[in-house]
Scaffold this active site. Structure first.
Site, PDB file in Angstrom:
ATOM      1  N   CYS A   7       4.536  -5.006 -29.527  1.00 12.52           N
ATOM      2  CA  CYS A   7       5.832  -4.343 -29.679  1.00 12.52           C
ATOM      3  C   CYS A   7       6.471  -4.286 -28.298  1.00 12.52           C
ATOM      4  O   CYS A   7       5.959  -4.874 -27.347  1.00 12.52           O
ATOM      5  CB  CYS A   7       5.613  -2.951 -30.261  1.00 12.52           C
ATOM      6  SG  CYS A   7       7.028  -2.334 -31.166  1.00 12.52           S
ATOM      7  N   CYS A  79       7.769  -4.925 -34.321  1.00  8.63           N
ATOM      8  CA  CYS A  79       9.099  -4.343 -34.105  1.00  8.63           C
ATOM      9  C   CYS A  79       9.957  -4.545 -35.357  1.00  8.63           C
ATOM     10  O   CYS A  79       9.647  -5.366 -36.211  1.00  8.63           O
ATOM     11  CB  CYS A  79       9.757  -4.942 -32.878  1.00  8.63           C
ATOM     12  SG  CYS A  79       9.253  -6.602 -32.549  1.00  8.63           S
ATOM     13  N   CYS A  87      12.592  -8.149 -30.468  1.00  8.37           N
ATOM     14  CA  CYS A  87      11.162  -8.316 -30.643  1.00  8.37           C
ATOM     15  C   CYS A  87      10.637  -9.293 -29.596  1.00  8.37           C
ATOM     16  O   CYS A  87      11.166 -10.396 -29.468  1.00  8.37           O
ATOM     17  CB  CYS A  87      10.897  -8.843 -32.044  1.00  8.37           C
ATOM     18  SG  CYS A  87       9.264  -8.476 -32.638  1.00  8.37           S
TER      19      CYS A  87
END
Length: 159
Positions: A7, A79, A87
């Site tokens: 993430c 994400c 992302c």
């Protein structure tokens, strides 16, 4: 095999993915987590929820993808594209899949609503990880195209 949950901030969703996966994974499978721009601390609500579920976070910390202890075999980004999150794209030679999950750390509401947002993210990640671990992993390890197809399919499941 190493699975990287990736993430941006590496404080909440990727941490939950790492902890849940390691809690459930069979021998030989391990998860790590990282962020492209880590915030440097774990989300206290995510840590509390994992502990409440009996899942250890001992030794976990918010880290950069530049500081990984191993090169992952699989990278799962978590994400939320629907929320217009950027992302990160892991550029190494790995199998990649995207499992978008809304970030409960940015949810606004009362205490009960915020806790529900964390429970929802946890539930989605746990369900997807359970689906992943229910796959015939030994045979899929030698068939990366089929493994990617399965991981992408799992990434679309909510529960």
């Amino acid at each position: 095999m190493y699975v990287l949950f990736l993430c941006t901030g590496n404080s909440c969703r990727s941490l939950m993915g790492e902890a849940i996966f390691n809690h459930l994974a069979p021998d030989g499978w391990h998860a790590i987590s990282a962020g492209s721009n880590p915030i440097g601390k774990l989300n206290s609500r995510a840590v509390a929820l994992l502990q409440e579920k009996g899942i250890s976070t001992a030794g976990y910390y918010s880290k950069s993808w530049n500081d990984l202890p191993v090169v992952p075999d699989i990278v799962i980004s978590v994400c939320d594209n629907a929320a217009k999150e950027t992302c990160p794209a892991y550029l190494g030679p790995v199998l990649r899949s995207h499992w978008g999950v809304e970030d409960p750390a940015h949810f606004e509401g009362n205490e009960q609503e915020i806790k529900a947002a964390f429970e929802t993210a946890y539930g989605i990640l746990r369900f997807r990880i359970e689906q992943f671990l229910a796959l015939p992993l030994q045979s899929l390890q030698t068939d990366p195209q089929s493994l990617k197809a399965e991981l992408d399919r799992i990434g679309s499941l909510l529960s």
